[in-house]
Design an enzyme around this catalytic site. Sequence first.
Site, PDB file in Angstrom:
ATOM      1  N   HIS A 190       0.821  -1.209   0.000  1.00 62.31           N
ATOM      2  CA  HIS A 190       0.000   0.000   0.000  1.00 62.31           C
ATOM      3  C   HIS A 190       0.852   1.255   0.000  1.00 62.31           C
ATOM      4  O   HIS A 190       0.533   2.235  -0.678  1.00 62.31           O
ATOM      5  CB  HIS A 190      -0.922   0.000   1.214  1.00 62.31           C
ATOM      6  CG  HIS A 190      -1.979  -1.047   1.123  1.00 62.31           C
ATOM      7  ND1 HIS A 190      -2.446  -1.734   2.200  1.00 62.31           N
ATOM      8  CD2 HIS A 190      -2.647  -1.523   0.054  1.00 62.31           C
ATOM      9  CE1 HIS A 190      -3.371  -2.595   1.809  1.00 62.31           C
ATOM     10  NE2 HIS A 190      -3.501  -2.487   0.511  1.00 62.31           N
ATOM     11  N   GLU A 238       0.724 -15.689 -22.163  1.00 62.14           N
ATOM     12  CA  GLU A 238       1.557 -15.567 -20.968  1.00 62.14           C
ATOM     13  C   GLU A 238       2.008 -16.927 -20.452  1.00 62.14           C
ATOM     14  O   GLU A 238       2.719 -17.021 -19.461  1.00 62.14           O
ATOM     15  CB  GLU A 238       0.827 -14.778 -19.884  1.00 62.14           C
ATOM     16  CG  GLU A 238      -0.567 -15.267 -19.563  1.00 62.14           C
ATOM     17  CD  GLU A 238      -1.325 -14.357 -18.596  1.00 62.14           C
ATOM     18  OE1 GLU A 238      -0.704 -13.508 -17.937  1.00 62.14           O
ATOM     19  OE2 GLU A 238      -2.559 -14.518 -18.504  1.00 62.14           O
ATOM     20  N   ASP A 286       3.956 -12.893 -16.564  1.00 57.69           N
ATOM     21  CA  ASP A 286       3.813 -14.331 -16.335  1.00 57.69           C
ATOM     22  C   ASP A 286       4.655 -15.142 -17.305  1.00 57.69           C
ATOM     23  O   ASP A 286       5.189 -16.181 -16.934  1.00 57.69           O
ATOM     24  CB  ASP A 286       2.339 -14.735 -16.446  1.00 57.69           C
ATOM     25  CG  ASP A 286       1.600 -14.445 -15.155  1.00 57.69           C
ATOM     26  OD1 ASP A 286       2.131 -14.804 -14.089  1.00 57.69           O
ATOM     27  OD2 ASP A 286       0.524 -13.833 -15.203  1.00 57.69           O
ATOM     28  N   CYS A 343       1.355  -6.364 -23.029  1.00 56.63           N
ATOM     29  CA  CYS A 343       0.821  -5.612 -21.901  1.00 56.63           C
ATOM     30  C   CYS A 343       1.535  -5.925 -20.586  1.00 56.63           C
ATOM     31  O   CYS A 343       1.140  -5.458 -19.532  1.00 56.63           O
ATOM     32  CB  CYS A 343      -0.681  -5.831 -21.761  1.00 56.63           C
ATOM     33  SG  CYS A 343      -1.107  -7.550 -21.467  1.00 56.63           S
TER      34      CYS A 343
HETATM   35  C1  PEP Z   1       1.261 -10.378 -17.426  1.00 56.32           C
HETATM   36  O1  PEP Z   1       1.293 -11.513 -16.938  1.00 56.32           O
HETATM   37  O2  PEP Z   1       2.203  -9.886 -18.089  1.00 56.32           O
HETATM   38  C2  PEP Z   1       0.090  -9.518 -17.207  1.00 56.32           C
HETATM   39  C3  PEP Z   1      -0.029  -8.358 -17.812  1.00 56.32           C
HETATM   40  O3  PEP Z   1      -0.858  -9.971 -16.343  1.00 56.32           O
HETATM   41  P1  PEP Z   1      -0.792  -9.816 -14.737  1.00 56.32           P
HETATM   42  O4  PEP Z   1       0.417  -8.991 -14.404  1.00 56.32           O
HETATM   43  O5  PEP Z   1      -2.076  -9.203 -14.337  1.00 56.32           O
HETATM   44  O6  PEP Z   1      -0.648 -11.249 -14.320  1.00 56.32           O
HETATM   45 MG    MG Z   2      -0.507 -12.382 -16.148  1.00 55.23          MG
END
Ligand code: PEP
Ligand code: MG
Length: 575
Positions: free
Chosen positions: A186, A428, A452, A499
């Site tokens: 946090h 991922e 991931d 992403c």
């Molecule tokens: C990822 O795994 O790169 C991703 C964007 O998802 P999260 O970080 O929410 O697992």
């Molecule tokens: Mg992910």
Amino acid sequence: MYKGIPASSGIAICPALVLPKKQFQLEKRTIQDVAAEKERFHQALAATKTRIDGFIEAARAQEQTESAQIFKAHRLFLEDPELISRVENQITQEKVNAEFALETTVNFYLDILAKSNNAYFRERATDLRDVANHILQFLAVNGPQIPQIKEDCIIVTDELTPSDTALLPLDKVQGFVTEVGGPTSHTAIIARSLELPAVVGVKKITPSVQSGDLIIIDGEQGLVLVNPDPDTVEGYRQRQEAFLRQKKELFSLKGLAARTKNGQTIKLLANIGGPWELPKALEYGADGIGLYRTEYLFLNRETLPTEEEQFQAYKEVLAKMEGKPVVIRTIDIGGDKNMPALNLEPEMNPFLGCRGIRFCLKNKALFTTQLRALYRASVHGQLKIMFPMISSLEEFRAAVKCAEEVRAELIAEGHSVSGRVPIGIMVEVPSAAIITDLFAKEVDFVSIGTNDLIQYTLAVDRMNKQISHLYSPFHPAVLRLIKLVIDQARKGRIEVSMCGEMAGDPRFTSLLIGLGLESFSMSPSALLAVKKQIRALKNSTAKALAKKVLALSTAEQIRAALEDKEERSDSSCGS
Ligand code: PEP
Ligand code: MG
């Protein structure tokens, strides 16, 4: 010099204000009047409620929606019937004072939470401790103690909870150093939203610093310097000025296109956790939302969000993006993200367990509710639906079947639904990456989730501090997989984006464009720094860099090449 975890960038140079560890003198007293003691407890609960409501209101007024969510979760503890009746029973049966009964009860729950393997539950322990401290303050004879701050300062403390922060006069605070916490704690979230430098997880810092000591915090490197010599202070002052200049310079890119020197336009999208992050995404000129992590709607609460509640949240994002694409990811629960409302069974390896789409396919009612809300919202903007943790075509087909059924059902009920909602997947899991060519025949788009993908490719738990040095986006295996996905997606003529955190790291911008990536999605605060890289880039430089980097054999060599600014700029690599 002390090393901690960099939690929020920037440099602060200021006297320290050390906040003492919160300790309450908790005597066990025998009481005579049980009813009066219970009444005293309830008055403290009511006073705490009023205080937390004040925090919620203040956070809302400052558009600190994340903080508001945290305080709302705190409020739930105050209404927890089990917790309240445990305290009351102890007062009645053992004839002890309210403070003692509360502390025993809270310790009972803290013990359970602390033993959990699950990061979500461990974090709830901090919240419970925080709420209990408020109640104890109101039970204390002298009433609550609120720190007085008259001069600019850097707060140094063992742990800074959201409500501690809300009690601080923040106009004087220049930064935070805490002993406890990680990059997603946090303190880190709040510091980033306040744009104040912060270093967390600095072991044994409080006994080593006194209020009034001059300290420097380097939020980029995670360093804390105590009473540095004048030359060091001067060096950091210059770096501080450079940081602020750079920030201002980046702001000047706000209205400009993300275009390479050769005129290739790159799509820059934003990752968000909810509507509260939209103002920053829009301010920094995002071309759309590349990842809306819907699980935030489900966290920090005891009941599941209804279809209507979800519909309102998705509609708000779609409408506010005014026709720009919005990729909404169906919930990715499991792994490090858990929800009390679901009572999930503990797993040996939660990251390899019932996570993301696996969970949704086993909990169809929950999945269907979310899909209904999504399709109903689809008429309010340009929605794209994305499934997380897909590892096989069968899983994708099963998820699409649910989506199609929901869509048909809504139409039959007379709801209006958008004519075309593209459906894509997160890539991922390595198995999905390896068969991107097969997916390309069935999906509308893919988005590479490097966070991931790295952990699964390298067999390195992304939450495990002991092996965090092995979690490397520079590993050649990771880069080869990324190249494979981009190549196969392009060959199959489907859209490919990224992403994961790599997309927002300017060290990778040139390489990724060289590999053929044309769409990046990242936290809104990273958009301008990436745009700066793009605008300074020639495509020939990017291609040559990609060729060179892919020929390297170790993560260290690759890191060195990508961290060499000369190498990334258009003055080398065959420009
Ligand atoms: C990822 O795994 O790169 C991703 C964007 O998802 P999260 O970080 O929410 O697992
Ligand atoms: Mg992910």
